[in-house]
Write an enzyme that holds these catalytic residues in place. Structure first.
Site, PDB file in Angstrom:
ATOM      1  N   ASN A 120       3.597 -10.438   3.239  1.00  0.00           N
ATOM      2  CA  ASN A 120       3.955 -11.847   3.083  1.00  0.00           C
ATOM      3  C   ASN A 120       5.334 -12.064   2.464  1.00  0.00           C
ATOM      4  O   ASN A 120       6.018 -13.031   2.789  1.00  0.00           O
ATOM      5  CB  ASN A 120       2.888 -12.586   2.278  1.00  0.00           C
ATOM      6  N   HIS A 145       1.394  -4.383  -6.011  1.00  0.00           N
ATOM      7  CA  HIS A 145       2.261  -5.362  -5.351  1.00  0.00           C
ATOM      8  C   HIS A 145       3.623  -5.480  -6.046  1.00  0.00           C
ATOM      9  O   HIS A 145       4.572  -5.966  -5.451  1.00  0.00           O
ATOM     10  CB  HIS A 145       1.564  -6.716  -5.351  1.00  0.00           C
ATOM     11  N   ASN A 152       4.806 -14.704  -1.807  1.00  0.00           N
ATOM     12  CA  ASN A 152       4.804 -15.435  -0.535  1.00  0.00           C
ATOM     13  C   ASN A 152       6.013 -16.336  -0.338  1.00  0.00           C
ATOM     14  O   ASN A 152       6.245 -16.812   0.765  1.00  0.00           O
ATOM     15  CB  ASN A 152       3.533 -16.276  -0.420  1.00  0.00           C
ATOM     16  N   ASP A 201       6.251  -3.024  -1.537  1.00  0.00           N
ATOM     17  CA  ASP A 201       5.072  -2.169  -1.418  1.00  0.00           C
ATOM     18  C   ASP A 201       4.615  -2.131   0.034  1.00  0.00           C
ATOM     19  O   ASP A 201       4.887  -3.053   0.804  1.00  0.00           O
ATOM     20  CB  ASP A 201       3.944  -2.715  -2.309  1.00  0.00           C
TER      21      ASP A 201
END
Length: 186
Positions: free
Chosen positions: A112, A19, A66, A91
């Site tokens: 997100n 991530h 997020n 990513d």
């Protein structure tokens, strides 16, 4: 003026995870341009550089994935940077490990961090450089566990090459626009 935003999560526990490939690419861009990402403003670590003759802010939001848009919108509003001059590096599990894809605009595709940026900017009209991190081998594997997992020993050299390509794609976007970067790197 451009804003280059690498997406990731702050904190030692997230270093070297799938991530955080956006953060790693930002670090590479900063290193190659002899920039320190050590200033804190608008919930982000950032540095300033000139790339392709343009002033750029190189940014690592510290809000967690997020809420990445919270940081991006503050930079965009303060420096009056339009969405088309905000380049996001993230990513992508739908791409094979190490593959990159440049897009001039588009949906969040389930990411997100991109959802947050689109929501805050009220626009999806910003270029992005997506870096493939692969997908879980088994359908029942938890996606969050996968993207927060680390690369295998075999994947590391592939990802190092992807970071290099992604940084060149960012520079190409700044110099010649997203279409040129798409032609060269997709």
């Amino acid at each position: 003026m451009y804003l280059i935003v690498g997406l990731g999560n702050p904190g030692k526990q997230y270093e070297m995870t799938r991530h955080n490939i956006g953060f790693h690419t930002i670090d590479y861009i900063a290193d190659t341009n002899k920039v320190k990402i050590n200033k804190l403003k608008y919930k982000a670590l950032y540095g300033e550089a000139v790339i392709g003759g343009e002033k750029v802010y190189i940014v690592k939001p510290q809000t967690y994935m997020n809420l990445s848009g919270d940081s991006v919108i503050e930079f965009a509003n303060f420096y009056k940077i339009p969405p088309e001059n905000i380049i996001v590096i993230n990513d992508d599990i739908s791409l094979d490990t190490g593959r990159i894809r440049v897009r001039a605009k588009g949906s969040a595709g389930g990411h997100n961090g991109l959802k947050s940026i689109i929501y805050q900017l009220k626009s999806d009209n910003f270029p992005r450089v997506k870096i493939g991190v692969g997908a879980p081998k088994h359908e029942e594997y938890d996606l969050a566990d996968f993207v927060l997992g680390r690369f295998t020993k075999e994947e590391i050299p592939v990802m190092e090459e992807a970071i290099l390509k992604a940084s060149k794609a960012v520079e190409e976007i700044i110099r010649n626009g997203p279409q040129s970067a798409m032609n060269k790197y997709n």
